[in-house]
Scaffold this motif. Sequence first.
Motif, PDB file in Angstrom:
ATOM      1  N   ILE A 224     -17.727  75.887-115.700  1.00  0.00           N
ATOM      2  CA  ILE A 224     -18.216  76.894-114.919  1.00  0.00           C
ATOM      3  C   ILE A 224     -18.740  78.024-114.519  1.00  0.00           C
ATOM      4  O   ILE A 224     -19.951  78.033-114.694  1.00  0.00           O
ATOM      5  CB  ILE A 224     -16.736  77.033-113.715  1.00  0.00           C
ATOM      6  N   SER A 225     -18.197  79.208-116.107  1.00  0.00           N
ATOM      7  CA  SER A 225     -19.350  80.580-116.089  1.00  0.00           C
ATOM      8  C   SER A 225     -19.704  80.428-117.236  1.00  0.00           C
ATOM      9  O   SER A 225     -20.287  79.569-118.327  1.00  0.00           O
ATOM     10  CB  SER A 225     -17.726  81.284-116.681  1.00  0.00           C
ATOM     11  N   LYS A 226     -20.757  81.122-116.051  1.00  0.00           N
ATOM     12  CA  LYS A 226     -22.620  80.895-117.230  1.00  0.00           C
ATOM     13  C   LYS A 226     -22.196  81.455-118.271  1.00  0.00           C
ATOM     14  O   LYS A 226     -22.689  81.359-119.717  1.00  0.00           O
ATOM     15  CB  LYS A 226     -23.258  81.222-116.449  1.00  0.00           C
ATOM     16  N   ASP A 227     -21.606  82.900-118.156  1.00  0.00           N
ATOM     17  CA  ASP A 227     -21.913  83.802-119.055  1.00  0.00           C
ATOM     18  C   ASP A 227     -19.964  83.941-119.696  1.00  0.00           C
ATOM     19  O   ASP A 227     -19.659  84.479-120.965  1.00  0.00           O
ATOM     20  CB  ASP A 227     -22.030  84.976-118.521  1.00  0.00           C
ATOM     21  N   GLY A 228     -19.760  83.227-119.598  1.00  0.00           N
ATOM     22  CA  GLY A 228     -18.348  82.726-120.416  1.00  0.00           C
ATOM     23  C   GLY A 228     -17.438  84.275-120.023  1.00  0.00           C
ATOM     24  O   GLY A 228     -17.998  84.979-118.804  1.00  0.00           O
ATOM     25  N   PHE A 229     -16.206  84.452-120.639  1.00  0.00           N
ATOM     26  CA  PHE A 229     -15.395  84.941-120.087  1.00  0.00           C
ATOM     27  C   PHE A 229     -14.175  85.143-121.884  1.00  0.00           C
ATOM     28  O   PHE A 229     -13.830  84.279-122.339  1.00  0.00           O
ATOM     29  CB  PHE A 229     -14.423  84.696-118.847  1.00  0.00           C
ATOM     30  N   HIS A 230     -13.687  86.610-121.210  1.00  0.00           N
ATOM     31  CA  HIS A 230     -12.526  87.073-122.888  1.00  0.00           C
ATOM     32  C   HIS A 230     -11.385  86.389-121.820  1.00  0.00           C
ATOM     33  O   HIS A 230     -10.777  86.650-120.947  1.00  0.00           O
ATOM     34  CB  HIS A 230     -12.710  88.511-122.772  1.00  0.00           C
ATOM     35  N   ILE A 231     -10.245  86.863-122.463  1.00  0.00           N
ATOM     36  CA  ILE A 231      -8.838  86.165-122.344  1.00  0.00           C
ATOM     37  C   ILE A 231      -8.457  87.263-122.918  1.00  0.00           C
ATOM     38  O   ILE A 231      -8.301  86.995-125.110  1.00  0.00           O
ATOM     39  CB  ILE A 231      -8.600  84.524-122.526  1.00  0.00           C
ATOM     40  N   ILE A 232      -6.855  87.431-122.397  1.00  0.00           N
ATOM     41  CA  ILE A 232      -5.800  88.498-123.611  1.00  0.00           C
ATOM     42  C   ILE A 232      -4.852  87.363-123.452  1.00  0.00           C
ATOM     43  O   ILE A 232      -4.499  86.775-121.432  1.00  0.00           O
ATOM     44  CB  ILE A 232      -6.280  89.636-122.920  1.00  0.00           C
ATOM     45  N   ALA A 233      -3.867  86.849-124.357  1.00  0.00           N
ATOM     46  CA  ALA A 233      -2.821  86.521-124.306  1.00  0.00           C
ATOM     47  C   ALA A 233      -1.637  87.601-124.514  1.00  0.00           C
ATOM     48  O   ALA A 233      -2.197  88.042-125.365  1.00  0.00           O
ATOM     49  CB  ALA A 233      -2.911  85.047-125.007  1.00  0.00           C
ATOM     50  N   SER A 234      -0.440  87.334-123.794  1.00  0.00           N
ATOM     51  CA  SER A 234       0.938  88.464-123.920  1.00  0.00           C
ATOM     52  C   SER A 234       2.345  87.131-124.013  1.00  0.00           C
ATOM     53  O   SER A 234       2.004  86.431-122.921  1.00  0.00           O
ATOM     54  CB  SER A 234       0.607  89.230-122.925  1.00  0.00           C
ATOM     55  N   PRO A 235       3.146  87.227-124.657  1.00  0.00           N
ATOM     56  CA  PRO A 235       4.409  86.525-124.649  1.00  0.00           C
ATOM     57  C   PRO A 235       5.187  87.600-123.939  1.00  0.00           C
ATOM     58  O   PRO A 235       4.962  89.043-124.279  1.00  0.00           O
ATOM     59  CB  PRO A 235       4.604  86.761-126.128  1.00  0.00           C
ATOM     60  N   TRP A 236       6.095  87.506-123.014  1.00  0.00           N
ATOM     61  CA  TRP A 236       7.192  87.716-122.124  1.00  0.00           C
ATOM     62  C   TRP A 236       8.096  87.657-123.183  1.00  0.00           C
ATOM     63  O   TRP A 236       8.857  88.738-122.943  1.00  0.00           O
ATOM     64  CB  TRP A 236       7.298  87.150-121.034  1.00  0.00           C
ATOM     65  N   SER A 237       8.354  86.909-124.080  1.00  0.00           N
ATOM     66  CA  SER A 237       9.785  86.555-124.946  1.00  0.00           C
ATOM     67  C   SER A 237       8.952  85.816-126.242  1.00  0.00           C
ATOM     68  O   SER A 237       8.235  85.078-126.065  1.00  0.00           O
ATOM     69  CB  SER A 237      10.584  86.342-124.420  1.00  0.00           C
ATOM     70  N   SER A 238       9.630  86.637-127.413  1.00  0.00           N
ATOM     71  CA  SER A 238       9.699  85.762-128.877  1.00  0.00           C
ATOM     72  C   SER A 238      10.537  84.377-128.482  1.00  0.00           C
ATOM     73  O   SER A 238      11.524  84.078-127.247  1.00  0.00           O
ATOM     74  CB  SER A 238       9.865  86.195-129.918  1.00  0.00           C
TER      75      SER A 238
END
Length: 499
Positions: A156-170
């Motif tokens: 849907i996004s024309k310009d795109g978007f960045h994604i930040i990914a985070s773990p809550w735990s190993s």
Amino acid sequence: MKRTKISLVALLILTVVGCAPEKKDNTLNVEVYETSERGNKLTRITEFTDVDSAAAVTIRPEQTFQTITGFGGSFTESSAYLLNKLSKKNRDTILQAYFAEDGARYSLTRTHIASCDFSLNNYTYAPVAGDMDLEHFSIDEDREDLIPMIKDAQAISKDGFHIIASPWSSPPWMKDNKAYVGGKLLPEYYDTFALYFSKYLDAYKAEGIDIWGLTPENEPHGNGNNWESMHFTPEEETDFVQNHLGPKLEADGKGHVNILGYDQNRGGLKEWVDEMFKDEASSKYFAGTAIHWYESTYEVFPETLQYAHQKAPEKYLIETEGCIDSEIPMWQDDAWYWKKEATDWGYDWAKPENKYLHPKYAPVNRYARDIIGCLNNWVDGWVDWNMVLDRQGGPNWFENWCLAPVIVDPDADEVYFTPLYYTMAHFSKYIRPGSKVIAVENGADAIIVTAAQNPDGSIAVVVFNEEKEAQNFSLTLNDKHINLKIDGQALQTIVIPKA
């Protein structure tokens, strides 16, 4: 002869009048969009009354500050699960509202690596204990809900978007307590956990999803040992990034992925940036710092944000999570979101000396005040928490209920866009990635203001009035100005097209 004289005089007058310079129009050309307690929802204001105002707001585009990375919300399993329970029409409506050109145009997002509190249950991508090479690594848990939501948003996004990914735990077997909740990552598993990140990036890339940024751990101080968590000190996390995660990503050709350190409340920020950026070696692999707002959803902590910026002025400073917590959403009641009824966890649980940081405060006010305050203190990105929750404020396996900008009733297939959705859109839709925050001289005591100049040359000015009474102010840019009015309890975005 007399008749001839009159004709010459008339001609002379007409000539003089015709040569007179035209009066210059000093009116500033603007588009105004307002969300208000009275019912406006990102509504364009087209009628302006000529109001007198001594309250002057002057825009100074020649003085620039940080470059904006983006605004948006988070892809969680809870949100994705709920979207899958709705009709296709309502699912599409929500995703279009967040990512389409005529929607909020979210440009910066976040997601969780394996499970978090806003998952349906606990899970890890590496369930086999002792699997040091992670031969059994799998993201299959994300394929039913989370990955389809992200991919549909991408489409849907024309310009795109960045994604930040985070773990809550190993994976629990890498920790000293062998549990999802609490505990520390054992040093002998630092390299294996770094490999875990690299495999995650590869697995998501294979799905057509590029991850822009990582945080080594969500909330390294823990969350009171309530849901998935893992503890790092500033020294431990810096060691992990400097000597394990950073070199591993670099060796695997993923050095472009931005590692953001810390990822918790602003009150503890100083000790973290002191350690992360103490020298060239420690700061090499950190692209910036991630922060949350839960230390206080009323106080912005401007001195702390200024300190973090000065410590690493060329690095990112991104607010990666914020929401109204400890509250069950009010269903289809816009007025509630403008009233001082909402609390956060600290209203009940904070130490007495910190109670002042957690007053009852209207949800819209919390968001508007915080985002403007962040932008005026070097923060370059602001990410909301869940995009979609149900009428209970979940699903959440720990029953840690929260608000979201969009609330749904999956059983009745109903969708409610709360005022928080429109509040976020005031920033995400009109302040685009790559824009520069610019100086504002605000002579109006009753309103707060921020401004940014977009890459296309347009300027977005965001004004918030939390007072009950309407406020008049004059807006000036260079030699042009306009007198404006903002309703009581209202948020406005004023767009000044490129001259």
